[in-house]
Design a protein around this motif. Structure first.
Motif, PDB file in Angstrom:
ATOM      1  N   GLU A 143      -8.419   2.188   4.216  1.00  0.00           N
ATOM      2  CA  GLU A 143      -9.207   0.952   4.096  1.00  0.00           C
ATOM      3  C   GLU A 143      -8.239  -0.138   3.843  1.00  0.00           C
ATOM      4  OE1 GLU A 143     -12.623   1.117   1.460  1.00  0.00           O
ATOM      5  OE2 GLU A 143     -13.437   2.577   2.667  1.00  0.00           O
ATOM      6  N   ARG A 144      -7.205   0.018   2.900  1.00  0.00           N
ATOM      7  CA  ARG A 144      -6.185  -1.112   2.743  1.00  0.00           C
ATOM      8  C   ARG A 144      -5.320  -1.047   3.777  1.00  0.00           C
ATOM      9  NH1 ARG A 144      -3.127  -1.108  -2.321  1.00  0.00           N
ATOM     10  NH2 ARG A 144      -2.484  -3.089  -1.755  1.00  0.00           N
ATOM     11  N   PRO A 203      -6.349   9.182   1.210  1.00  0.00           N
ATOM     12  CA  PRO A 203      -7.383   8.909   0.456  1.00  0.00           C
ATOM     13  C   PRO A 203      -8.240   7.567   1.325  1.00  0.00           C
ATOM     14  CG  PRO A 203      -5.806   9.084  -0.875  1.00  0.00           C
ATOM     15  CD  PRO A 203      -5.176   9.318   0.325  1.00  0.00           C
ATOM     16  N   GLY A 204      -9.528   7.687   1.348  1.00  0.00           N
ATOM     17  CA  GLY A 204     -10.289   6.491   1.802  1.00  0.00           C
ATOM     18  C   GLY A 204     -10.142   5.241   1.356  1.00  0.00           C
ATOM     19  N   GLU A 205      -9.567   5.071   0.245  1.00  0.00           N
ATOM     20  CA  GLU A 205      -9.450   3.551  -0.331  1.00  0.00           C
ATOM     21  C   GLU A 205      -7.968   3.000   0.175  1.00  0.00           C
ATOM     22  OE1 GLU A 205      -7.806   1.878  -4.349  1.00  0.00           O
ATOM     23  OE2 GLU A 205      -9.784   2.692  -4.514  1.00  0.00           O
ATOM     24  N   GLU A 206      -7.027   4.092   0.168  1.00  0.00           N
ATOM     25  CA  GLU A 206      -5.584   3.928   0.839  1.00  0.00           C
ATOM     26  C   GLU A 206      -5.938   3.396   2.346  1.00  0.00           C
ATOM     27  OE1 GLU A 206      -3.208   6.338  -2.182  1.00  0.00           O
ATOM     28  OE2 GLU A 206      -3.104   7.014  -0.255  1.00  0.00           O
ATOM     29  N   SER A 210     -12.819  11.025   5.868  1.00  0.00           N
ATOM     30  CA  SER A 210     -14.342  11.007   6.175  1.00  0.00           C
ATOM     31  C   SER A 210     -14.456   9.717   7.459  1.00  0.00           C
ATOM     32  CB  SER A 210     -14.881  10.077   5.095  1.00  0.00           C
ATOM     33  OG  SER A 210     -14.209   8.727   4.675  1.00  0.00           O
ATOM     34  N   SER A 211     -13.341   9.636   8.256  1.00  0.00           N
ATOM     35  CA  SER A 211     -13.412   8.773   9.396  1.00  0.00           C
ATOM     36  C   SER A 211     -12.523   9.393  10.442  1.00  0.00           C
ATOM     37  CB  SER A 211     -12.716   7.551   9.011  1.00  0.00           C
ATOM     38  OG  SER A 211     -12.746   6.480  10.159  1.00  0.00           O
ATOM     39  N   GLN A 240      -5.847  -0.506   6.969  1.00  0.00           N
ATOM     40  CA  GLN A 240      -6.651  -1.141   8.034  1.00  0.00           C
ATOM     41  C   GLN A 240      -6.438  -2.607   7.972  1.00  0.00           C
ATOM     42  OE1 GLN A 240     -10.414   0.873   7.823  1.00  0.00           O
ATOM     43  NE2 GLN A 240     -10.184   1.195  10.027  1.00  0.00           N
ATOM     44  N   VAL A 269       0.900  -1.139  -0.089  1.00  0.00           N
ATOM     45  CA  VAL A 269       0.130  -0.166  -0.040  1.00  0.00           C
ATOM     46  C   VAL A 269       0.841   1.096  -0.095  1.00  0.00           C
ATOM     47  CG1 VAL A 269      -1.923   1.347   1.192  1.00  0.00           C
ATOM     48  CG2 VAL A 269      -1.835  -1.053   1.275  1.00  0.00           C
ATOM     49  N   SER A 285      -8.549   8.806   7.082  1.00  0.00           N
ATOM     50  CA  SER A 285      -9.163   9.117   6.373  1.00  0.00           C
ATOM     51  C   SER A 285      -9.719  10.402   6.316  1.00  0.00           C
ATOM     52  CB  SER A 285     -10.052   8.362   5.411  1.00  0.00           C
ATOM     53  OG  SER A 285     -11.212   8.187   6.061  1.00  0.00           O
TER      54      SER A 285
END
Length: 150
Positions: A60-61, A55-58, A132-133, A63, A34, A130
């Motif tokens: 999540e990865r 970024p959100g996708e990164e 959003s979190s 996590q 990642v 992120s």
């Protein structure tokens, strides 16, 4: 200049390029990597290290990687340019073949609390989150001297 008064310019582009090359090298060795692309890097409110918004996708990865891997190996690459220190941190778990590459930057005159925390505890923390979190992934580094120029 970022919102905290740090000029990031060409040095930041270079550290991102270096991160991509490092990530590609690990991928060639079979790692699931990642590579993070921070939108903002600040010092943590409590002075324990760095707060990095990705970024959100990164996020999540990361996590998922943290839950599945020990991430007990660390490499830190550091360079200074025009009064800004650029750091590329790679944490990895060789047993499961995962790695996380995280670039950081800071102005040395703005991290007094981080240096004090590192001197007292023997570690630097990096909080990944992120936009959003409110949730964060914390990564502890036990060799804080790698983050700071002499």
């Amino acid at each position: 200049m970022d919102e905290h008064g740090t000029r990031v310019g060409d040095g930041w582009e270079q550290v991102i390029d270096d991160m991509e090359a490092t990530a590609d090298a690990y991928r060639e060795e079979g790692y699931d990597v990642v590579a993070l692309h921070p939108g903002d890097v600040t010092t943590a409110d409590d002075g324990s290290g760095f707060d990095v918004v990705v970024p959100g996708e990164e996020f999540e990865r990361v996590q998922a990687q943290v839950g599945a891997a020990a991430l007990d190996q660390t490499e830190v690459f550091r360079a200074a340019n025009d009064g800004v220190v650029y750091v590329l941190v790679v944490v990895r778990d060789d047993d499961v073949g995962v790695a996380v590459c995280c670039p950081l930057y800071y102005a040395p005159e703005r991290i007094g609390e981080v240096r004090e925390y590192a001197a007292e505890t023997g570690q630097v923390l990096t909080y990944l989150r992120s936009l959003s979190s409110e949730e964060a992934v914390a990564v502890a580094f036990d060799s804080p001297e790698l983050f700071f120029p002499e």
